[in-house]
Motif scaffolding. Structure first.
Motif, mmCIF file in Angstrom:
data_model
loop_
_atom_site.group_PDB
_atom_site.id
_atom_site.type_symbol
_atom_site.label_atom_id
_atom_site.label_comp_id
_atom_site.label_asym_id
_atom_site.label_seq_id
_atom_site.Cartn_x
_atom_site.Cartn_y
_atom_site.Cartn_z
ATOM 1 N N CYS A 68 0.823 -1.215 0.000
ATOM 2 C CA CYS A 68 0.000 0.000 0.000
ATOM 3 C C CYS A 68 0.856 1.264 0.000
ATOM 4 O O CYS A 68 0.564 2.222 -0.722
ATOM 5 C CB CYS A 68 -0.930 0.001 1.214
ATOM 6 N N ILE A 111 -10.903 2.967 1.284
ATOM 7 C CA ILE A 111 -11.007 1.513 1.363
ATOM 8 C C ILE A 111 -10.605 1.036 2.751
ATOM 9 O O ILE A 111 -9.511 1.347 3.236
ATOM 10 C CB ILE A 111 -10.110 0.836 0.310
ATOM 11 N N VAL A 113 -9.366 -1.925 4.893
ATOM 12 C CA VAL A 113 -8.607 -3.136 4.571
ATOM 13 C C VAL A 113 -8.493 -4.040 5.794
ATOM 14 O O VAL A 113 -8.060 -3.605 6.866
ATOM 15 C CB VAL A 113 -7.192 -2.784 4.066
ATOM 16 N N LYS A 144 -15.674 1.092 0.559
ATOM 17 C CA LYS A 144 -15.695 -0.349 0.329
ATOM 18 C C LYS A 144 -14.777 -1.058 1.316
ATOM 19 O O LYS A 144 -13.928 -0.430 1.958
ATOM 20 C CB LYS A 144 -15.278 -0.689 -1.101
ATOM 21 N N VAL A 146 -12.110 -4.344 1.689
ATOM 22 C CA VAL A 146 -11.267 -5.290 0.961
ATOM 23 C C VAL A 146 -10.575 -6.204 1.963
ATOM 24 O O VAL A 146 -10.042 -5.731 2.973
ATOM 25 C CB VAL A 146 -10.205 -4.560 0.105
ATOM 26 N N LEU A 148 -7.494 -8.801 2.381
ATOM 27 C CA LEU A 148 -6.237 -9.239 1.779
ATOM 28 C C LEU A 148 -5.723 -10.463 2.521
ATOM 29 O O LEU A 148 -5.593 -10.447 3.744
ATOM 30 C CB LEU A 148 -5.191 -8.126 1.840
ATOM 31 N N GLU A 152 -3.385 -12.680 -2.211
ATOM 32 C CA GLU A 152 -3.341 -11.405 -2.941
ATOM 33 C C GLU A 152 -1.987 -10.711 -2.833
ATOM 34 O O GLU A 152 -1.690 -9.814 -3.625
ATOM 35 C CB GLU A 152 -4.416 -10.447 -2.410
#
Length: 241
Positions: A68, A111, A113, A144, A146, A148, A152
């Protein structure tokens, strides 16, 4: 053409400078993992763009943070942001969840995470809980969710990101300008060695290439660790930057 060896990385003239040390800003984390929790690999990473410490509590979280931080699309990363509240069951039982990171992208998308080993996520119905949270999430916090997992976080992508972060520790406008000049007229894919030779900057050129990859100016087109033999192309000459 001679191989690009570690010696090149040490051959840096005085025109390359490193940032003067300044005490980093503290993490914005809303909570910190226990120092001696079982299975924990707590640590921290310095974010050069914000001058702030980013904390993590596992090796997998560290890999996610590195990806990131190096991404040209991410403009802000908040580690362990304040917990979100959601409800479960017909009785509306209230629960709290703290995401590992909250990202803000260039397009202003936010986002949330969550990082979790895949097998553990399956065993604990973690994906189900994340979908439940996503449906109830306050859009002022994130747009949203996500998840991981190690699936990924490709090891090669992590290695590339690590090099980008190392390269960003140095400040070398001359080398960056030289790479940008070459990238503007670059047709097709060439090796990192060839780009370095064109600039004549050796180790400085390698770090400038890593920084150019970090901002999306150059893009690797061959799979493997970032080194002298890595093939890269210019997104500038293709009109994509």
């Amino acid at each position: 053409m001679p191989a690009f060896t570690p010696k090149h990385l040490l051959d840096c003239p005085d025109t390359q400078t490193f940032e003067v040390f300044a005490e980093p800003l503290p993490s914005r984390a809303s909570r910190f993992p226990a120092l001696k929790s079982k299975g924990s690999s707590r640590g921290e990473i310095y974010c050069a763009s914000s001058g702030r410490i980013i904390v993590y509590e596992s090796a997998l979280e560290r890999r996610a943070a590195v990806i990131c931080l190096a991404s040209p699309d991410v403009v802000d990363i908040w580690d362990q942001p304040p917990p979100v509240i959601y409800t479960i069951g017909a009785g509306g039982i209230e629960r709290r969840h703290t995401f590992d990171f909250r990202l803000v992208l260039k397009n202003s998308c936010r986002i949330a995470v969550a990082v979790k080993p895949y097998e553990r996520a399956i065993a604990t119905c973690f994906f189900h809980h994340m979908r439940l949270i996503a449906r109830q999430l306050d859009r002022s916090f994130a747009d949203k969710v996500v998840v991981l997992t190690e699936r990924e976080l490709d090891p090669i992508a992590v290695q590339h990101a690590e090099l980008v972060l190392i390269a960003r520790r140095s400040h070398d406008p001359e080398a960056d300008a030289a790479i940008q000049h070459v990238a503007a007229s670059l047709i097709g894919a060439v090796s990192v060695n060839q780009l370095v030779d064109r600039t004549g900057l050796q180790g400085r050129g390698f770090y400038a290439i890593a920084r150019a990859i970090g901002i999306g100016m150059l893009q690797p087109v061959s799979y493997g660790p970032l080194c002298g033999y890595t093939m890269v192309k210019s997104l500038v000459s293709e009109g994509r930057l």
